[in-house]
Design a protein around this motif. Sequence first.
Motif, PDB file in Angstrom:
ATOM      1  N   GLY A  90     -19.822  22.905 -10.558  1.00  0.00           N
ATOM      2  CA  GLY A  90     -20.118  21.532 -10.925  1.00  0.00           C
ATOM      3  C   GLY A  90     -20.854  20.779  -9.828  1.00  0.00           C
ATOM      4  N   ARG A  91     -21.066  19.507 -10.084  1.00  0.00           N
ATOM      5  CA  ARG A  91     -21.863  18.683  -9.166  1.00  0.00           C
ATOM      6  C   ARG A  91     -21.173  17.349  -8.935  1.00  0.00           C
ATOM      7  NH1 ARG A  91     -26.103  14.834  -9.922  1.00  0.00           N
ATOM      8  NH2 ARG A  91     -25.875  15.068 -12.185  1.00  0.00           N
ATOM      9  N   CYS A  92     -21.030  16.969  -7.674  1.00  0.00           N
ATOM     10  CA  CYS A  92     -20.530  15.633  -7.330  1.00  0.00           C
ATOM     11  C   CYS A  92     -21.507  15.014  -6.339  1.00  0.00           C
ATOM     12  CB  CYS A  92     -19.109  15.680  -6.763  1.00  0.00           C
ATOM     13  SG  CYS A  92     -18.812  16.893  -5.489  1.00  0.00           S
ATOM     14  N   GLU A  93     -21.859  13.771  -6.617  1.00  0.00           N
ATOM     15  CA  GLU A  93     -22.900  13.113  -5.837  1.00  0.00           C
ATOM     16  C   GLU A  93     -22.559  11.647  -5.635  1.00  0.00           C
ATOM     17  OE1 GLU A  93     -27.750  12.275  -6.115  1.00  0.00           O
ATOM     18  OE2 GLU A  93     -26.696  13.394  -7.699  1.00  0.00           O
ATOM     19  N   VAL A  94     -22.787  11.180  -4.421  1.00  0.00           N
ATOM     20  CA  VAL A  94     -22.619   9.762  -4.092  1.00  0.00           C
ATOM     21  C   VAL A  94     -23.930   9.273  -3.513  1.00  0.00           C
ATOM     22  CG1 VAL A  94     -21.332   8.070  -2.759  1.00  0.00           C
ATOM     23  CG2 VAL A  94     -20.173  10.111  -3.612  1.00  0.00           C
ATOM     24  N   ARG A  95     -24.452   8.197  -4.087  1.00  0.00           N
ATOM     25  CA  ARG A  95     -25.720   7.655  -3.626  1.00  0.00           C
ATOM     26  C   ARG A  95     -25.487   6.348  -2.875  1.00  0.00           C
ATOM     27  NH1 ARG A  95     -26.286   9.974  -8.441  1.00  0.00           N
ATOM     28  NH2 ARG A  95     -25.636   8.102  -9.570  1.00  0.00           N
ATOM     29  N   GLY A  96     -26.053   6.281  -1.671  1.00  0.00           N
ATOM     30  CA  GLY A  96     -25.906   5.074  -0.867  1.00  0.00           C
ATOM     31  C   GLY A  96     -24.994   5.291   0.319  1.00  0.00           C
TER      32      GLY A  96
END
Length: 418
Positions: A90-96
């Motif tokens: 899967g994919r986990c992403e945090v932007r900023g």
Amino acid sequence: MNRPGVTFNGVWKKFRRGERHDSLRDLIPSAVRALVRGGSDELAAEEFWALHDVSFDVAPGEALGIIGPNGAGKSTALKLLTRILKPTRGRCEVRGRVGALIEVAAGFHPDLTGRENVYLQGAIMGMKQAEIARKFEEIVEFAGITEFIDTPVKRYSSGMNARLGFAIAAHLDPDVLLIDEVLSVGDARFQERCVERMHALRASGVLLVFVSHNLTAVLDLCNRAVLIDRGRVRFDGHPAAAIQEYRRVTSNRDAGRPADADIHLAGVEVFDDRGRPVQAIDTGAGLTVRIHYKTSRPIERPHFAVDIHRGDGVYCHGTNTRLARLDLGTIDRDGHIDLVIPHLRLLPGCYSLSVGILDTHAVKPHDVQFHAYPFSVTSTCRDNGLVSLEHTWRVPDAQPARFSPVRKDRTDRKVALR
């Protein structure tokens, strides 16, 4: 350009029970096993899924609460978001820019002082030294450790570590704030300040992910909640509905276990004056608290009790059937009892119900659940305090109210000008 956000898409994470890498001798075989097996979805001996196909997205300005029983996978999800852990699939992403408080003293270098760790954390978050310097005094004042700021953090208590960690995470202009249950180590006043700060950050557009067992705080702070149970998402929606589902899941699980008491609580429901289940009620509206119970043998003259506390712990009201001089006789079967409140006079805020079943003298408890059922009160009333008292302001027609400035006469006595 898109604003920062959080994406958790089809995430799986597995662990091995008892896995430790205390030496090179332990690490090499583990690494070889991982290379040989690759990204296999099959579980080997002693492996288990901590997260099982978990997905959610969080938009800027949204506050997401993650709730669930111990060991459900809540903290694992947060560690994946901070990249402390890597997902199996899967994919986990945090932007900023991310401010995070996952564990007490996490990210702190124990031999560095509080001052040095502030600058270290700011640098990790991508801030320039001048930016950190502008925020430094505000961080130290919020944490309340001014006299210890030049002491190595290894000398700090867990509460001091938590205060400094939160102050750094919440004041270095984060786009995303990730907070775990670690706030529970702070004192009541500090927790209150943390919640106030998180409200202010959310109002300014900061995205918040908050993991907590404090359901009242989740209801107060978050506009959405995800219930994780045994590594799976069981519910995603309004916090009050998520909490209700949490109670249903855990009560169903407890129903299969033998109860120690001869009579025990089987659940609590809250209804409005039309008999509809609610999690939020208006000031002055009717409220019914329904207490379900189960018995294993006849119980003579038990009593039922309900306490109401505000989210900050203030005791608002308490009553029981003994105070009401209600004799229930002998209870020999499962059933329920209702506490009917025709007009709930509490002012807006978050509250929790504690319920209990007591003995004949209302002294010894058969079963008690403290702060187990949170609810909120809403109103357009702008009064201060705890309760809304029915009142009017009356001005005699012949003497209209006049408000004038105050001056001092020659004897320095204050008098109102007429």
